[in-house]
Design an enzyme around this catalytic site. Structure first.
Site, PDB file in Angstrom:
ATOM      1  N   HIS A  90       1.254  -5.434   0.977  1.00  0.00           N
ATOM      2  CA  HIS A  90       0.422  -4.582   0.115  1.00  0.00           C
ATOM      3  C   HIS A  90      -0.939  -5.220  -0.165  1.00  0.00           C
ATOM      4  O   HIS A  90      -1.128  -5.831  -1.217  1.00  0.00           O
ATOM      5  CB  HIS A  90       1.138  -4.326  -1.217  1.00  0.00           C
ATOM      6  CG  HIS A  90       2.346  -3.475  -1.097  1.00  0.00           C
ATOM      7  ND1 HIS A  90       2.286  -2.106  -1.132  1.00  0.00           N
ATOM      8  CD2 HIS A  90       3.648  -3.796  -0.922  1.00  0.00           C
ATOM      9  CE1 HIS A  90       3.506  -1.608  -0.995  1.00  0.00           C
ATOM     10  NE2 HIS A  90       4.351  -2.618  -0.860  1.00  0.00           N
TER      11      HIS A  90
ATOM     12  N   CYS B  78       3.272  -1.020   4.180  1.00  0.00           N
ATOM     13  CA  CYS B  78       4.685  -1.116   3.818  1.00  0.00           C
ATOM     14  C   CYS B  78       5.448   0.139   4.266  1.00  0.00           C
ATOM     15  O   CYS B  78       5.709   0.317   5.441  1.00  0.00           O
ATOM     16  CB  CYS B  78       4.830  -1.417   2.331  1.00  0.00           C
ATOM     17  SG  CYS B  78       6.469  -2.027   1.866  1.00  0.00           S
TER      18      CYS B  78
ATOM     19  N   ILE C 184       6.804  -6.474  -1.038  1.00  0.00           N
ATOM     20  CA  ILE C 184       7.703  -5.855  -2.012  1.00  0.00           C
ATOM     21  C   ILE C 184       8.689  -4.978  -1.249  1.00  0.00           C
ATOM     22  O   ILE C 184       8.293  -3.963  -0.684  1.00  0.00           O
ATOM     23  CB  ILE C 184       6.922  -5.009  -3.044  1.00  0.00           C
ATOM     24  CG1 ILE C 184       5.871  -5.865  -3.756  1.00  0.00           C
ATOM     25  CG2 ILE C 184       7.884  -4.361  -4.039  1.00  0.00           C
ATOM     26  CD1 ILE C 184       4.908  -5.067  -4.611  1.00  0.00           C
TER      27      ILE C 184
ATOM     28  N   GLU D  95       8.809   4.764  -1.060  1.00  0.00           N
ATOM     29  CA  GLU D  95      10.110   4.865  -0.389  1.00  0.00           C
ATOM     30  C   GLU D  95       9.919   5.783   0.812  1.00  0.00           C
ATOM     31  O   GLU D  95       9.649   6.972   0.657  1.00  0.00           O
ATOM     32  CB  GLU D  95      11.151   5.409  -1.371  1.00  0.00           C
ATOM     33  CG  GLU D  95      12.568   4.997  -1.050  1.00  0.00           C
ATOM     34  CD  GLU D  95      13.087   5.641   0.221  1.00  0.00           C
ATOM     35  OE1 GLU D  95      13.536   4.892   1.114  1.00  0.00           O
ATOM     36  OE2 GLU D  95      13.031   6.875   0.335  1.00  0.00           O
ATOM     37  N   SER D  96      10.040   5.228   2.005  1.00  0.00           N
ATOM     38  CA  SER D  96       9.661   5.948   3.226  1.00  0.00           C
ATOM     39  C   SER D  96      10.448   7.237   3.452  1.00  0.00           C
ATOM     40  O   SER D  96       9.879   8.237   3.908  1.00  0.00           O
ATOM     41  CB  SER D  96       9.774   5.038   4.446  1.00  0.00           C
ATOM     42  OG  SER D  96      11.093   4.564   4.607  1.00  0.00           O
TER      43      SER D  96
ATOM     44  N   ARG E 170      13.717  -1.796   7.926  1.00  0.00           N
ATOM     45  CA  ARG E 170      13.464  -1.510   6.512  1.00  0.00           C
ATOM     46  C   ARG E 170      14.046  -2.598   5.609  1.00  0.00           C
ATOM     47  O   ARG E 170      15.084  -3.165   5.902  1.00  0.00           O
ATOM     48  CB  ARG E 170      14.079  -0.163   6.112  1.00  0.00           C
ATOM     49  CG  ARG E 170      13.492   1.015   6.855  1.00  0.00           C
ATOM     50  CD  ARG E 170      14.174   2.325   6.496  1.00  0.00           C
ATOM     51  NE  ARG E 170      13.639   2.789   5.228  1.00  0.00           N
ATOM     52  CZ  ARG E 170      14.384   3.141   4.197  1.00  0.00           C
ATOM     53  NH1 ARG E 170      15.691   3.102   4.263  1.00  0.00           N
ATOM     54  NH2 ARG E 170      13.823   3.553   3.096  1.00  0.00           N
TER      55      ARG E 170
ATOM     56  N   GLU F   3      -3.569  -3.811  -1.115  1.00  0.00           N
ATOM     57  CA  GLU F   3      -4.205  -3.137  -2.252  1.00  0.00           C
ATOM     58  C   GLU F   3      -3.878  -3.801  -3.581  1.00  0.00           C
ATOM     59  O   GLU F   3      -4.563  -3.573  -4.581  1.00  0.00           O
ATOM     60  CB  GLU F   3      -3.807  -1.648  -2.292  1.00  0.00           C
ATOM     61  CG  GLU F   3      -2.403  -1.345  -2.770  1.00  0.00           C
ATOM     62  CD  GLU F   3      -1.300  -1.505  -1.720  1.00  0.00           C
ATOM     63  OE1 GLU F   3      -0.171  -1.076  -2.017  1.00  0.00           O
ATOM     64  OE2 GLU F   3      -1.551  -2.051  -0.628  1.00  0.00           O
TER      65      GLU F   3
END
EC number: 4.3.3.6
Length: 188
Positions: free
Chosen positions: A169, A79, A134, A48-49, A106, A171
């Site tokens: 993402h 993200c 996501i 969550e930025s 966002r 990863e």
């Protein structure tokens, strides 16, 4: 051996660490200013930025990371990490580390329930890569000097000098194209 820092606060920290190890580089978890010492590159994972931004400010990591970026250290935001690096967040000002000349929106694809996976062709790699979105942001504008590496209607991966940003993402996939690009091509 290259040492790649991974901001260890939220997101796919362990997944990024595994990808770095697969490439023969040394991962370094970054939780405090001292952890930034002797890094060759830094990954800012998702999460969550706004919360991550507060953490960066409260720990003093913000200024240290900005200095390293200005000195040329490669940094990659995935993200929420891309949001942190953005100079302009649509209708919200700028990211906490405003170095990337893009406008980003966002949660542009909707809520957690609207998450999706898509194969996207990446010309730089000459292959389609799996992308997992996501609560992903959307890059709505790129300035001159920002290279678009991949698109899905709008840019989903961009490069500006020593700054890489992906709205998805990498990863979380079985592939390692993006980590390889960062570690082998951007990190010297």
């Amino acid at each position: 051996m290259k040492t790649i820092g991974v901001l260890a606060f939220q997101g796919g920290v362990i997944e990024h660490v595994k990808k770095i190890e697969e490439l023969g580089a040394k991962p370094q978890l970054v939780k405090k200013k001292e952890d930034l010492k002797d890094l060759d590159g830094l990954i800012l994972p998702g999460g969550e930025s706004t919360t991550i931004g507060k953490f960066l400010i409260e720990t003093g990591l913000k200024d240290q990371i900005l200095n390293l970026i200005y000195e040329g250290m490669p940094v990659w935001g995935t993200c929420a990490g891309a949001i942190l690096l953005s100079k302009n967040i649509k209708n919200q000002g700028s990211g906490v580390l405003p170095v990337l000349n893009i406008v980003i929106e966002r949660n542009a694809y909707g809520s957690q329930l609207d998450s999706f996976k898509k194969e996207v062709f990446v010309p730089r790699f000459n292959i389609a890569t799996e992308c997992i979105f996501i609560r992903a942001p959307r890059i709505v504008e790129v300035a001159e000097g920002v290279e678009v590496l991949a698109e899905l209607e709008t840019p989903i991966a961009v490069l500006q000098k020593n700054i890489l940003a992906t709205t998805f993402h990498p990863e979380l996939t079985s592939q390692n194209y993006w980590h390889s690009f960062f570690v082998e091509n951007m990190v010297k």
